[in-house]
Structure formats: structure tokens, C-alpha cells
Write a protein that holds these residues in place. Structure first.
Motif, PDB file in Angstrom:
ATOM      1  N   THR A  58       0.830  -1.207   0.000  1.00  0.00           N
ATOM      2  CA  THR A  58       0.000   0.000   0.000  1.00  0.00           C
ATOM      3  C   THR A  58       0.863   1.257   0.000  1.00  0.00           C
ATOM      4  N   ARG A  59       1.956   1.233   0.731  1.00  0.00           N
ATOM      5  CA  ARG A  59       2.846   2.404   0.746  1.00  0.00           C
ATOM      6  C   ARG A  59       3.471   2.633  -0.630  1.00  0.00           C
ATOM      7  N   ARG A  60       3.878   1.546  -1.303  1.00  0.00           N
ATOM      8  CA  ARG A  60       4.443   1.677  -2.656  1.00  0.00           C
ATOM      9  C   ARG A  60       3.419   2.265  -3.619  1.00  0.00           C
ATOM     10  N   ALA A  61       2.167   1.839  -3.499  1.00  0.00           N
ATOM     11  CA  ALA A  61       1.115   2.372  -4.361  1.00  0.00           C
ATOM     12  C   ALA A  61       0.896   3.863  -4.097  1.00  0.00           C
ATOM     13  N   GLU A  62       0.848   4.252  -2.832  1.00  0.00           N
ATOM     14  CA  GLU A  62       0.668   5.668  -2.489  1.00  0.00           C
ATOM     15  C   GLU A  62       1.814   6.521  -3.023  1.00  0.00           C
ATOM     16  N   VAL A  63       3.032   6.039  -2.848  1.00  0.00           N
ATOM     17  CA  VAL A  63       4.201   6.783  -3.333  1.00  0.00           C
ATOM     18  C   VAL A  63       4.179   6.870  -4.856  1.00  0.00           C
ATOM     19  N   GLY A  64       3.779   5.794  -5.519  1.00  0.00           N
ATOM     20  CA  GLY A  64       3.686   5.812  -6.979  1.00  0.00           C
ATOM     21  C   GLY A  64       2.699   6.844  -7.483  1.00  0.00           C
ATOM     22  N   ILE A  65       1.538   6.927  -6.830  1.00  0.00           N
ATOM     23  CA  ILE A  65       0.536   7.924  -7.209  1.00  0.00           C
ATOM     24  C   ILE A  65       1.084   9.333  -7.006  1.00  0.00           C
ATOM     25  N   ALA A  92      -2.315   1.888 -13.820  1.00  0.00           N
ATOM     26  CA  ALA A  92      -1.173   1.052 -14.208  1.00  0.00           C
ATOM     27  C   ALA A  92      -0.013   1.211 -13.228  1.00  0.00           C
ATOM     28  N   ILE A  93       0.227   2.425 -12.761  1.00  0.00           N
ATOM     29  CA  ILE A  93       1.296   2.670 -11.782  1.00  0.00           C
ATOM     30  C   ILE A  93       0.992   1.931 -10.482  1.00  0.00           C
ATOM     31  N   ILE A  94      -0.261   1.950 -10.058  1.00  0.00           N
ATOM     32  CA  ILE A  94      -0.643   1.237  -8.835  1.00  0.00           C
ATOM     33  C   ILE A  94      -0.407  -0.263  -9.005  1.00  0.00           C
ATOM     34  N   LEU A  95      -0.866  -0.820 -10.122  1.00  0.00           N
ATOM     35  CA  LEU A  95      -0.705  -2.260 -10.351  1.00  0.00           C
ATOM     36  C   LEU A  95       0.761  -2.661 -10.504  1.00  0.00           C
ATOM     37  N   ASP A  96       1.578  -1.790 -11.065  1.00  0.00           N
ATOM     38  CA  ASP A  96       3.004  -2.081 -11.249  1.00  0.00           C
ATOM     39  C   ASP A  96       3.821  -1.878  -9.983  1.00  0.00           C
ATOM     40  N   SER A  97       3.234  -1.253  -8.963  1.00  0.00           N
ATOM     41  CA  SER A  97       3.997  -0.946  -7.754  1.00  0.00           C
ATOM     42  C   SER A  97       4.337  -2.185  -6.937  1.00  0.00           C
ATOM     43  N   SER A  98       3.567  -3.255  -7.092  1.00  0.00           N
ATOM     44  CA  SER A  98       3.834  -4.486  -6.357  1.00  0.00           C
ATOM     45  C   SER A  98       3.246  -5.672  -7.115  1.00  0.00           C
ATOM     46  N   ASP A  99       3.952  -6.789  -7.076  1.00  0.00           N
ATOM     47  CA  ASP A  99       3.488  -7.999  -7.762  1.00  0.00           C
ATOM     48  C   ASP A  99       2.269  -8.618  -7.088  1.00  0.00           C
ATOM     49  N   ILE A 100       2.052  -8.327  -5.820  1.00  0.00           N
ATOM     50  CA  ILE A 100       0.933  -8.973  -5.125  1.00  0.00           C
ATOM     51  C   ILE A 100      -0.392  -8.237  -5.299  1.00  0.00           C
ATOM     52  N   ALA A 104      -4.390   4.470   0.240  1.00  0.00           N
ATOM     53  CA  ALA A 104      -4.549   3.120  -0.294  1.00  0.00           C
ATOM     54  C   ALA A 104      -4.701   2.170   0.885  1.00  0.00           C
ATOM     55  N   THR A 105      -5.666   1.270   0.786  1.00  0.00           N
ATOM     56  CA  THR A 105      -5.878   0.285   1.829  1.00  0.00           C
ATOM     57  C   THR A 105      -5.874  -1.109   1.224  1.00  0.00           C
ATOM     58  N   ALA A 106      -5.392  -2.078   1.978  1.00  0.00           N
ATOM     59  CA  ALA A 106      -5.319  -3.460   1.523  1.00  0.00           C
ATOM     60  C   ALA A 106      -6.661  -4.132   1.730  1.00  0.00           C
ATOM     61  N   ALA A 107      -7.053  -4.945   0.754  1.00  0.00           N
ATOM     62  CA  ALA A 107      -8.312  -5.693   0.842  1.00  0.00           C
ATOM     63  C   ALA A 107      -8.108  -7.067   0.202  1.00  0.00           C
ATOM     64  N   THR A 108      -8.913  -8.016   0.626  1.00  0.00           N
ATOM     65  CA  THR A 108      -8.863  -9.348   0.031  1.00  0.00           C
ATOM     66  C   THR A 108     -10.039  -9.518  -0.921  1.00  0.00           C
TER      67      THR A 108
END
Length: 108
Positions: A32-39, A59-67, A103-107
Motif C-alpha cells: 500500500t505504501r508503494r502504491a501511495e508513493v507511486g501515485i 497502471a502505476i498502482i498495479l506495477d507498484s507491487s506484484d501482489i 490506499a488500503t489493503a483488501a482481500t
């Protein structure tokens, strides 16, 4: 000749990141931190009058982490007003700046 500073336009974004490892807090926090920084980096890279491309942000959000498997945009607003989920074109003398990026993590 006179120069004028551009007026600022704040962009607020709240997203849920769908990831299978969301129950593992350390991994989810890093993603989530990587996504926030990417944005933030993307918005900060825009020049005055440059459009904010919605698909590029996703696309930047999705590319920020493989998971990160999917993104759900909960809120997308400019200067406090909710806008459609599409590209945003500021005026020639407006500078887009990051506002509240969450950004928040969700399942799934």
C-alpha cells in the motif's frame, strides 16, 4: 514580460488494493505504501496544464507491487469535488498536486 505562478489543483484519491496476502500485515503495508508513493510521484511529475491520465495512474498502482491483483477506486476528487473516473484536463495555468492519497489493503 510577466510570469505568473500556476494555481494549484488538489487531487484526492482513495483506493482499495486487492491482494491475496492482505492478511499478512507487513507485506500489505509495504504494497500500500508503494502504491501511495507511486501515485504521488506520478502527480508530482505533471507539468502545469498537463492532463492526469486515469489509466496511467491505475497502471502505476498495479506495477507498484506484484501482489496487487486489482484496484477499486473508492473516491476520486479534484479540489474536493468528486469527478468521473476518467482523465482530468486542468486549465493551462493550473498545476495538479497530490492531495489526500489513501490506499488500503483488501482481500478478494
Amino acid at each position: 514580460m510577466y510570469t505568473k505562478l500556476p494555481s494549484t489543483v488538489s487531487v484526492d484519491i482513495r483506493v482499495d488494493l486487492i491482494m491475496p496476502g492482505a492478511s499478512i500485515t507487513s507485506i500489505a503495508q509495504q504494497a500500500t505504501r508503494r502504491a501511495e508513493v507511486g501515485i504521488q510521484r506520478y502527480i508530482n511529475s505533471l507539468l502545469p496544464g498537463s492532463p492526469k491520465v486515469y489509466n496511467k495512474m491505475i497502471a502505476i498502482i498495479l506495477d507498484s507491487s506484484d501482489i496487487i491483483k486489482d484496484v477499486i477506486v473508492k473516491s476520486y476528487s479534484v479540489n474536493g469535488q468528486e469527478i468521473l473516473r476518467r482523465n482530468y484536463q486542468p486549465a493551462v495555468d493550473e498545476q495538479v498536486i497530490p492531495g489526500e492519497i489513501q490506499a488500503t489493503a483488501a482481500t478478494a
